[in-house]
Design an enzyme around this catalytic site. Structure first.
Site, mmCIF file in Angstrom:
data_model
loop_
_atom_site.group_PDB
_atom_site.id
_atom_site.type_symbol
_atom_site.label_atom_id
_atom_site.label_comp_id
_atom_site.label_asym_id
_atom_site.label_seq_id
_atom_site.Cartn_x
_atom_site.Cartn_y
_atom_site.Cartn_z
ATOM 1 N N ASP A 103 0.843 -1.197 0.000
ATOM 2 C CA ASP A 103 0.000 0.000 0.000
ATOM 3 C C ASP A 103 0.878 1.247 0.000
ATOM 4 O O ASP A 103 1.980 1.231 -0.548
ATOM 5 C CB ASP A 103 -0.934 -0.043 1.211
ATOM 6 C CG ASP A 103 -2.311 0.552 0.922
ATOM 7 O OD1 ASP A 103 -2.397 1.782 0.794
ATOM 8 O OD2 ASP A 103 -3.286 -0.213 0.814
ATOM 9 N N HIS A 135 -3.518 5.982 3.223
ATOM 10 C CA HIS A 135 -4.336 4.792 2.995
ATOM 11 C C HIS A 135 -3.762 3.547 3.667
ATOM 12 O O HIS A 135 -4.488 2.751 4.282
ATOM 13 C CB HIS A 135 -4.472 4.582 1.485
ATOM 14 C CG HIS A 135 -5.452 3.548 1.074
ATOM 15 N ND1 HIS A 135 -5.092 2.239 0.815
ATOM 16 C CD2 HIS A 135 -6.786 3.612 0.843
ATOM 17 C CE1 HIS A 135 -6.159 1.556 0.440
ATOM 18 N NE2 HIS A 135 -7.203 2.356 0.454
ATOM 19 N N SER A 320 -11.494 -1.278 0.108
ATOM 20 C CA SER A 320 -10.110 -1.225 0.579
ATOM 21 C C SER A 320 -9.987 -1.698 2.012
ATOM 22 O O SER A 320 -8.924 -2.179 2.424
ATOM 23 C CB SER A 320 -9.575 0.212 0.497
ATOM 24 O OG SER A 320 -9.147 0.532 -0.792
#
Length: 419
Positions: A103, A135, A320
Site C-alpha cells: 500500500d 491509505h 479497501s
C-alpha cells in the site's frame, strides 16, 4: 515508455539479454517472479515481443479508492471483534499471522500500530517507507491495530504482525512495476523463511498479501500483476487478498488484481446493519466472465488509525477496508484451529473456497450459489451480524461441521445466543 517483460519459459538472464539487445534501458528485475521492467520506445517493444518465450506489456497505473464517511456507527467493528476474540480462553488475538500490506506505507509510530511492523521496504520510488498519503495506515489498522481490551479502538487480529511493503507513492498512485517488485519481495521473504526452517507462525514468515488497490481489468490473464499474484499463490503458498473495487452497483466493475481467479476478491457490505451489499462495492462478472467477488465483509463507516498523528483516527468506507478485515479474520480462524488441531494446522482462503457455501451466509433472497454481488457471502458471521445490529436476522445460518475451520461459526453462534 516503461514496459514489463514477462517470462513465458525463458530464464531471467536471457530476458535481460534480449531486452538489452532490443535497446532497452533502466532495467529492473524481479528475482523470483520472472519479470523485467525497462524503458523502450514502441518500436523496440514490438521487436522484443517477437522473441519466443516472453511477453511485453505496457506498465499500467493503479490507485487506492476510498470514501470519506461522516461518523462510525454506535456499535463499532472494534467492539464486535473484541467480543469475538473474548469468547475463547485465553482470548484469540490472531498471534502467528503475518500480513504483508502492499500500500502507501504505514505510520508505524501510531499508538495503535506501535511494535507491529516487523519489516518494511519502499518499492514505490518515493524514497521513504512512511505513509504520506494515509491509505496504508488505515488498512494496517483494520488487520492488526490496537490492543485486545474492552472499549479499545482495535482491528481484527491485534496480535498479528505486519510487513510494510510500500508500492503506492505519496500522491496515491502506483504501477505494475512497484506492485510486482513488492510481491516479489514478499515471495523472497517467504522463501527465506522456509529455507531457514521457520514455522509459518514466525513474524518474518509472511502468510497473506493484502492488495487494497485497483487498476482497470483488461481481461488479460497474462497481465503482469495477475501473473505475479498467481505465482505468489501457487508457487509460494501465500493467500493473495484484494479489494473488489468501489465502482458498483454497475456490473463488470471488479478491478485488477481482484479479477484474477487465484486472488481472493473481497466486496463490502454495510457495517453492522442488514446484510446488504454496499452500493459502491464492485460487482462481477469479470471481463473474462469469472463470478466475483469471492466474499463480502464489513467495509463502511469504519474508524481507523490516521497517518496525520500518532493519536488521531479517521472514518472511511470502501472495499479497501473490507479486504484487510478478511485478512485479519485469517488470524482468528487459524489460531483457533491450531489450538484444537495442533501447530501444524494451516488455513488458506484459497483452499477454503471449496467449502465456502457451508460456512458463508447471505440474505434469504440472494442466490444460493456464488453470485456477482455477494460472492459466496459473509464468512461465518451471519448470526453475529443479525444479533449485534439488533436489526433482526435476515441471513441464513451457517453450517458448522464441514471442516475444522468452520468451528469458528459454532463459536459465533454460541457468542450471540445460538442459531
Amino acid at each position: 515508455m516503461r514496459y514489463a517483460i514477462i517470462s513465458k519459459g525463458l530464464p531471467l538472464d536471457r530476458i535481460e539479454a534480449e531486452a538489452r539487445k532490443a535497446g532497452a534501458s533502466e532495467l529492473k528485475s524481479t528475482k523470483l517472479l520472472g519479470q523485467v521492467f525497462c524503458e523502450m520506445d514502441e518500436g523496440q517493444a514490438q521487436a522484443l515481443a517477437l522473441v519466443p518465450g516472453l511477453m511485453v506489456k505496457p506498465v499500467q497505473e493503479y490507485r487506492t479508492h476510498q470514501v470519506l464517511a461522516a461518523a462510525p456507527p454506535v456499535q463499532s467493528f472494534s467492539d464486535v471483534f473484541y467480543l469475538l476474540r473474548s469468547y475463547f480462553n485465553p482470548p484469540l488475538t490472531g498471534a502467528g499471522l503475518t500480513v504483508a500490506i502492499l500500500d502507501s506505507g504505514i505510520r508505524k509510530t501510531h499508538q495503535s500500530l506501535a511494535g507491529k511492523v516487523v519489516f518494511e521496504v519502499d518499492c514505490s520510488g518515493s524514497g521513504s517507507v512512511n505513509d504520506v498519503f494515509g491509505h496504508g495506515t488505515q488498512v494496517a489498522f483494520v488487520v492488526a491495530g490496537g490492543l485486545h481490551g474492552p472499549g479499545e479502538k482495535a482491528g481484527v487480529s491485534t496480535g498479528a504482525a505486519l510487513m510494510n511493503i510500500k508500492v503506492i507513492d505519496d500522491s496515491g498512485l502506483g504501477s505494475d512495476e512497484g506492485i510486482i517488485l513488492g510481491i516479489d519481495k514478499v515471495c523472497q521473504l517467504a522463501e527465506a523463511a522456509r529455507t531457514k526452517g521457520l514455522w509459518p507462525t514466525d513474524d518474518l514468515y509472511p502468510n497473506v498479501i493484502n492488495l487494497s488497490i485497483g487498476g482497470e481489468d483488461d481481461g488479460d490473464p497474462d497481465n503482469p500483476v495477475r501473473h505475479a499474484c498467481r505465482l505468489a499463490s501457487q508457487d509460494y503458498g501465500l493467500d493473495v487478498v484484494a479489494a473488489a473495487g468501489n465502482f458498483g452497483p454497475k456490473l463488470t466493475t471488479i478491478t485488477l488484481p481482484a479479477c484474477e481467479p487465484e486472488v481472493i476478491a473481497v466486496g463490502a457490505v454495510e457495517t453492522l446493519g442488514d446484510l446488504a451489499v454496499w452500493d459502491k462495492s464492485s460487482r462481477g462478472p469479470t471481463v473474462q466472465g469469472e463470478t466475483k467477488p469471492d466474499f463480502v465483509i464489513w467495509g463502511t463507516d469504519l474508524e481507523m488509525a490516521s497517518s496525520q498523528a500518532d493519536d488521531q483516527y479517521v472514518v472511511k468506507s470502501g472495499t479497501s477496508f473490507a479486504s484487510p478485515m478478511l485478512c485479519g479474520l485469517t488470524g482468528l480462524l487459524w489460531e483457533s484451529g491450531r489450538r484444537a488441531y495442533g501447530e501444524g494446522w494451516l488455513f488458506r482462503w484459497k483452499d477454503a473456497r471449496q467449502f465456502a457455501p457451508y460456512f458463508s451466509t447471505k440474505p434469504l433472497d440472494a442466490p444460493l450459489n456464488k453470485d456477482n454481488a455477494y460472492g459466496y457471502g459473509l464468512p461465518a458471521m451471519g448470526t453475529m451480524l443479525g444479533q449485534v445490529s439488533q436489526a433482526g436476522s435476515t441471513a441464513q445460518p451457517a453450517t458448522t461441521e464441514m471442516m475444522p475451520m468452520v468451528m469458528m461459526t459454532a463459536m459465533m453462534a454460541g457468542l450471540m445466543g445460538g442459531v
